[in-house]
Scaffold this motif. Structure first.
Motif, mmCIF file in Angstrom:
data_model
loop_
_atom_site.group_PDB
_atom_site.id
_atom_site.type_symbol
_atom_site.label_atom_id
_atom_site.label_comp_id
_atom_site.label_asym_id
_atom_site.label_seq_id
_atom_site.Cartn_x
_atom_site.Cartn_y
_atom_site.Cartn_z
ATOM 1 N N LEU A 223 0.827 -1.211 0.000
ATOM 2 C CA LEU A 223 0.000 0.000 0.000
ATOM 3 C C LEU A 223 0.858 1.256 0.000
ATOM 4 O O LEU A 223 0.498 2.260 -0.643
ATOM 5 C CB LEU A 223 -0.933 -0.014 1.211
ATOM 6 C CG LEU A 223 -2.035 -1.073 1.150
ATOM 7 C CD1 LEU A 223 -2.722 -1.221 2.507
ATOM 8 C CD2 LEU A 223 -3.061 -0.723 0.079
ATOM 9 N N ARG A 224 1.972 1.206 0.681
ATOM 10 C CA ARG A 224 2.886 2.354 0.629
ATOM 11 C C ARG A 224 3.403 2.562 -0.789
ATOM 12 O O ARG A 224 3.575 3.704 -1.233
ATOM 13 C CB ARG A 224 4.053 2.152 1.604
ATOM 14 C CG ARG A 224 3.696 2.486 3.055
ATOM 15 C CD ARG A 224 4.913 2.476 3.957
ATOM 16 N NE ARG A 224 5.255 1.132 4.380
ATOM 17 C CZ ARG A 224 4.983 0.615 5.581
ATOM 18 N NH1 ARG A 224 4.359 1.346 6.491
ATOM 19 N NH2 ARG A 224 5.335 -0.615 5.894
ATOM 20 N N ALA A 225 3.628 1.469 -1.500
ATOM 21 C CA ALA A 225 4.094 1.577 -2.880
ATOM 22 C C ALA A 225 3.050 2.236 -3.784
ATOM 23 O O ALA A 225 3.389 2.800 -4.833
ATOM 24 C CB ALA A 225 4.450 0.195 -3.425
ATOM 25 N N GLU A 226 1.781 2.179 -3.359
ATOM 26 C CA GLU A 226 0.715 2.850 -4.113
ATOM 27 C C GLU A 226 0.541 4.308 -3.703
ATOM 28 O O GLU A 226 -0.332 5.008 -4.230
ATOM 29 C CB GLU A 226 -0.611 2.107 -3.901
ATOM 30 C CG GLU A 226 -0.618 0.700 -4.465
ATOM 31 C CD GLU A 226 -1.952 0.000 -4.249
ATOM 32 O OE1 GLU A 226 -2.945 0.700 -3.902
ATOM 33 O OE2 GLU A 226 -2.007 -1.224 -4.411
ATOM 34 N N GLY A 227 1.357 4.767 -2.746
ATOM 35 C CA GLY A 227 1.339 6.168 -2.368
ATOM 36 C C GLY A 227 0.649 6.491 -1.065
ATOM 37 O O GLY A 227 0.543 7.669 -0.690
ATOM 38 N N LEU A 228 0.156 5.491 -0.336
ATOM 39 C CA LEU A 228 -0.508 5.763 0.936
ATOM 40 C C LEU A 228 0.519 6.069 2.020
ATOM 41 O O LEU A 228 1.599 5.460 2.062
ATOM 42 C CB LEU A 228 -1.369 4.568 1.368
ATOM 43 C CG LEU A 228 -2.797 4.524 0.798
ATOM 44 C CD1 LEU A 228 -2.779 4.252 -0.696
ATOM 45 C CD2 LEU A 228 -3.625 3.478 1.521
ATOM 46 N N ASP A 229 0.179 7.012 2.881
ATOM 47 C CA ASP A 229 1.035 7.403 4.004
ATOM 48 C C ASP A 229 0.661 6.526 5.202
ATOM 49 O O ASP A 229 -0.333 6.766 5.885
ATOM 50 C CB ASP A 229 0.797 8.883 4.319
ATOM 51 C CG ASP A 229 1.714 9.410 5.418
ATOM 52 O OD1 ASP A 229 2.379 8.600 6.081
ATOM 53 O OD2 ASP A 229 1.739 10.646 5.621
ATOM 54 N N ILE A 230 1.456 5.492 5.426
ATOM 55 C CA ILE A 230 1.159 4.503 6.463
ATOM 56 C C ILE A 230 2.395 4.269 7.309
ATOM 57 O O ILE A 230 3.495 4.073 6.775
ATOM 58 C CB ILE A 230 0.721 3.157 5.848
ATOM 59 C CG1 ILE A 230 -0.516 3.334 4.959
ATOM 60 C CG2 ILE A 230 0.440 2.131 6.939
ATOM 61 C CD1 ILE A 230 -0.916 2.062 4.235
ATOM 62 N N THR A 231 2.218 4.253 8.619
ATOM 63 C CA THR A 231 3.276 3.815 9.514
ATOM 64 C C THR A 231 2.836 2.528 10.193
ATOM 65 O O THR A 231 1.659 2.319 10.460
ATOM 66 C CB THR A 231 3.586 4.879 10.579
ATOM 67 O OG1 THR A 231 2.393 5.206 11.287
ATOM 68 C CG2 THR A 231 4.147 6.141 9.952
ATOM 69 N N GLY A 232 3.790 1.658 10.456
ATOM 70 C CA GLY A 232 3.472 0.406 11.116
ATOM 71 C C GLY A 232 4.083 -0.776 10.405
ATOM 72 O O GLY A 232 4.717 -0.631 9.363
ATOM 73 N N PRO A 233 3.864 -1.956 10.983
ATOM 74 C CA PRO A 233 3.069 -2.208 12.188
ATOM 75 C C PRO A 233 3.755 -1.683 13.451
ATOM 76 O O PRO A 233 4.952 -1.846 13.620
ATOM 77 C CB PRO A 233 2.926 -3.720 12.211
ATOM 78 C CG PRO A 233 4.108 -4.233 11.443
ATOM 79 C CD PRO A 233 4.390 -3.207 10.398
ATOM 80 N N LEU A 234 2.952 -1.059 14.305
ATOM 81 C CA LEU A 234 3.439 -0.436 15.523
ATOM 82 C C LEU A 234 3.009 -1.234 16.746
ATOM 83 O O LEU A 234 1.976 -1.904 16.736
ATOM 84 C CB LEU A 234 2.879 0.988 15.643
ATOM 85 C CG LEU A 234 3.178 1.939 14.478
ATOM 86 C CD1 LEU A 234 2.395 3.233 14.662
ATOM 87 C CD2 LEU A 234 4.669 2.213 14.385
ATOM 88 N N SER A 235 3.753 -1.124 17.797
ATOM 89 C CA SER A 235 3.354 -1.724 19.062
ATOM 90 C C SER A 235 2.138 -0.962 19.582
ATOM 91 O O SER A 235 2.188 0.252 19.787
ATOM 92 C CB SER A 235 4.501 -1.641 20.061
ATOM 93 O OG SER A 235 4.131 -2.223 21.288
ATOM 94 N N ALA A 236 1.037 -1.651 19.783
ATOM 95 C CA ALA A 236 -0.215 -0.975 20.121
ATOM 96 C C ALA A 236 -0.140 -0.218 21.442
ATOM 97 O O ALA A 236 -0.847 0.779 21.628
ATOM 98 C CB ALA A 236 -1.355 -1.987 20.164
ATOM 99 N N ASP A 237 0.731 -0.652 22.344
ATOM 100 C CA ASP A 237 0.760 0.006 23.656
ATOM 101 C C ASP A 237 1.422 1.373 23.624
ATOM 102 O O ASP A 237 1.407 2.098 24.630
ATOM 103 C CB ASP A 237 1.414 -0.896 24.705
ATOM 104 C CG ASP A 237 2.873 -1.213 24.418
ATOM 105 O OD1 ASP A 237 3.356 -0.865 23.323
ATOM 106 O OD2 ASP A 237 3.524 -1.828 25.282
ATOM 107 N N THR A 238 2.001 1.752 22.489
ATOM 108 C CA THR A 238 2.627 3.080 22.383
ATOM 109 C C THR A 238 1.919 3.972 21.365
ATOM 110 O O THR A 238 2.410 5.058 21.061
ATOM 111 C CB THR A 238 4.110 2.954 21.980
ATOM 112 O OG1 THR A 238 4.205 2.362 20.674
ATOM 113 C CG2 THR A 238 4.876 2.105 22.982
ATOM 114 N N MET A 239 0.762 3.569 20.880
ATOM 115 C CA MET A 239 0.109 4.286 19.770
ATOM 116 C C MET A 239 -0.878 5.363 20.201
ATOM 117 O O MET A 239 -1.274 6.193 19.373
ATOM 118 C CB MET A 239 -0.655 3.296 18.876
ATOM 119 C CG MET A 239 0.213 2.480 17.964
ATOM 120 S SD MET A 239 -0.777 1.327 16.963
ATOM 121 C CE MET A 239 -1.863 2.441 16.055
#
Length: 320
Positions: A223-239
């Motif tokens: 999805l990032r390769a399609e241009g979406l601004d995405i971070t992750g996968p992130l540790s849920a306890d710090t989000m």
């Protein structure tokens, strides 16, 4: 703006009470019209029957597109005889928004057991019924408040079933529907998405689970390769602390409680349930029928007020 349609929901719950209270709070901001049996409204409610939704804009009292559900309301005691009326009110609300007579649909809470017993209701809940009425296979549940928007990729299933239900296809659909809705319904030109991992510490490099390595990261990379601004996968306890929330517009979570615990902690009374991926705007208060306090005067309309205001904002965003 065309009126917002409010479907009555379960008559024996707090739906009628919070609808009247929310109308009083929001009546100067935008028009709205209630679909239900006026005999189910709280005693002493000043209401008026309107022949069409458009007439709600000039109503001086609580505007009602009236139906006869065939049985009185007893607060706290659901009646299966009301079931078909409740279902029809939802369907009529969908018809009004699809025709353009109403700008959005806000649904009061339903009681699925009564709908099943009284009318053989064949859907797990509102969301699935609305998707069927709209002819959509994929829709997404978002919970939103002023501080946070969260989307669970899996919803009402046992925690043990979550890993098997997660797939690249379902996660991709969830993210794309959320991304499109943030643009269309929330006016965010370039949405920023944060995606939680499934396991503690987002798998800790495979030491605490491999779903992040084998499924989530490859899906996000595509999805990032399609241009979406995405971070992750992130540790849920710090989000979900304030500093983290400043860096994204919505959080995609892997399962129900991972998404709902933070938003209900931040704003228990003001959260709104939003269905993304429908061809119309639908919001709902983020609570149930509250049979235990129905008719006692204790019902809090905060979430219904927030749901109506969010529906109005989303309808305006779609119109621009």
């Amino acid at each position: 703006m065309q009126p917002i349609a409010i479907s009555c929901g379960e008559p024996a719950g707090i739906g009628p009470e919070i609808a009247v209270a929310a109308w009083a709070a929001c009546r100067g901001e935008f028009p709205m019209v209630w679909l239900g049996d006026p005999s189910h409204l709280p005693g002493g409610t000043p209401w008026q029957a309107v022949p069409t939704a458009a007439d709600a804009a000039t109503a001086t009292d609580f505007p009602v597109l009236a139906r006869d559900f065939g049985a009185p309301r007893v607060a706290g005691q659901p009646n299966a005889a009301h079931a078909q009326g409740v279902i029809d009110a939802i369907a009529d609300g969908v018809s009004l928004v699809q025709s353009g007579a109403c700008s959005a649909l806000c649904t009061a809470p339903i009681h699925k057991e009564a709908l099943i017993d009284g009318a053989g209701f064949a859907y797990p809940g509102h969301t699935e019924y609305l998707a069927a009425l709209a002819g959509r296979d994929s829709v997404v549940m978002m919970l939103a408040c002023d501080m946070l928007r969260v989307v669970p990729a899996t919803i009402h299933i046992p925690l043990a079933d979550v890993p098997d239900q997660l797939s690249a296809a379902t996660l991709t659909d969830t993210i794309l529907i959320t991304h499109a809705a943030l643009i269309r319904d929330f006016g965010i030109a370039k949405p920023r998405l944060a995606v939680a991992g499934l396991n503690p510490h987002a798998g800790e490099g495979g030491k605490m689970g491999r779903e992040e390595i084998e499924l989530i990261t490859p899906t996000l990379d595509a999805l990032r390769a399609e241009g979406l601004d995405i971070t992750g996968p992130l540790s849920a306890d710090t989000m979900f602390h304030a500093g983290a929330r400043a860096h994204y517009d919505a959080a995609i979570c892997m399962y129900h409680d991972q998404a709902l615990i933070p938003i209900k902690t931040l704003d228990f009374s003001g959260g709104v349930n939003v269905t993304l991926g429908l061809p119309f705007v639908r919001t709902s208060p983020d609570h149930g029928t509250a049979f235990d306090i129905a008719g006692t005067g204790q019902a809090d309309a905060t979430s219904m007020v927030a749901a109506l205001r969010m529906a109005a904002q989303m309808a305006t965003a779609r119109a621009t």
